[in-house]
Design an enzyme around this catalytic site. Structure first.
Site, PDB file in Angstrom:
ATOM      1  N   SER A 134       1.036  -1.199   0.008  1.00 22.24           N
ATOM      2  CA  SER A 134      -0.075  -0.234   0.396  1.00 22.24           C
ATOM      3  C   SER A 134       0.491   1.467  -0.190  1.00 22.24           C
ATOM      4  CB  SER A 134      -1.170  -0.057   1.400  1.00 22.24           C
ATOM      5  OG  SER A 134      -1.133   0.980   1.501  1.00 22.24           O
ATOM      6  N   TYR A 147      -1.543  -0.803  10.290  1.00 22.96           N
ATOM      7  CA  TYR A 147      -1.590  -1.034   9.320  1.00 22.96           C
ATOM      8  C   TYR A 147      -0.156  -0.896   8.374  1.00 22.96           C
ATOM      9  CZ  TYR A 147      -3.216  -1.540   4.674  1.00 22.96           C
ATOM     10  OH  TYR A 147      -3.846  -1.844   2.861  1.00 22.96           O
TER      11      TYR A 147
END
Length: 272
Positions: A134, A147
């Site tokens: 990401s 995350y």
């Protein structure tokens, strides 16, 4: 033994994983899609001819069984797409041990175990790994500690493969998407639509708001990320190893210090 490549895609029932499975199958590859939820996997399998394998890769013995099933079915394993992931929000002071462990087990430890189990077969095939990280692996945002940490670590796990096994023919690369229209992102956008408090705002308006600073001016479609993954898996990327490819509409190219010249920026809350 089959003649075409055999590729294992985790998180293959929806979003980027499902789009990748479709593209690989369209190119003639055999594909195994793994994920926690059987029904989405069955739907993609029925559509594409991929083999569905429901599995929770956070379970310690699940990854070994998954790899054994792939090799027993097809005789080989040429590629792995590490796409399964989970997101939970929270700053360091807000995260429980359980939330931290869930995110790290799903986004990092599960992929590590899968790679360890798959490695002998990938080396035999001189194969390829693509990790779906990401932009959070490269840039951080508020309340994103678990995350972002997991995705940054996944990136370095993939680079470790390139460094340690590149001479044996293994390639390992990472894609870092920005906002992509997926089931997981849709849920986040539904919450965001409520948070910014615009009466009647829906998911489409939330995506528009969230990508306002993205040079492309929109989120990606899952198929656009799948195109990058498919290329990295292919012989066309034969000298690409240890690379990090942003598929983010240009957002990581933007200097946030210049955004105020084009936008009026106001905080939505006090934050930390």
């Amino acid at each position: 033994m089959t003649g075409e490549r055999v590729v294992l895609v985790t998180g293959g029932g929806t979003g980027i994983g499902a789009a990748t499975a479709r593209q690989l199958r369209a190119g003639g590859d055999s594909v195994v899609i793994a994920g926690r939820r059987p029904e989405p996997l069955r739907q993609v399998a029925a559509e594409t001819g991929a083999l569905a394998y429901p599995a929770d890769i956070t379970a310690p013995d699940a990854t070994q069984k998954l790899v054994e099933t792939v090799v027993a079915t097809y005789g080989r394993l040429d590629g792995v797409v590490l796409n399964a992931g989970v997101g939970r929000s929270g700053a360091v002071g807000d995260l429980s041990d359980e939330t931290w462990e869930l995110v790290l087990e799903t986004n990092l430890t599960g992929p590590f175990r899968l790679l360890r189990a798959a490695l002998p077969h990938l080396l035999a095939a001189r194969g390829s790994v693509v990790a779906v990280a990401s932009v959070s692996a490269l840039r951080n945002g508020a309340g994103n500690a678990a995350y972002a940490t997991s995705k940054a670590a996944l990136l370095q796990l993939c680079r470790s493969l390139a460094v340690d096994y590149g001479r044996e023919g293994l390639r390992a690369n990472t894609v870092c998407p920005g906002w992509v229209r997926t089931e997981m992102a849709d849920r986040r956008m539904a919450r965001f639509a409520e948070e910014f408090g615009r009466p009647g705002a829906g998911v489409d308006e939330a995506y528009e708001e969230a990508t306002r600073l993205v040079p492309a001016g929109r989120p990606a479609e899952a198929g656009e990320v799948a195109e990058a993954i498919t290329w990295l898996l292919s012989p066309a990327a034969s000298f690409v190893n240890g690379a990090v490819l942003t598929v983010d509409g240009g957002v990581t190219a933007l200097d946030p210090g210049t955004a105020a010249f084009d936008f009026r920026l106001e905080p939505r809350g006090t934050g930390h």
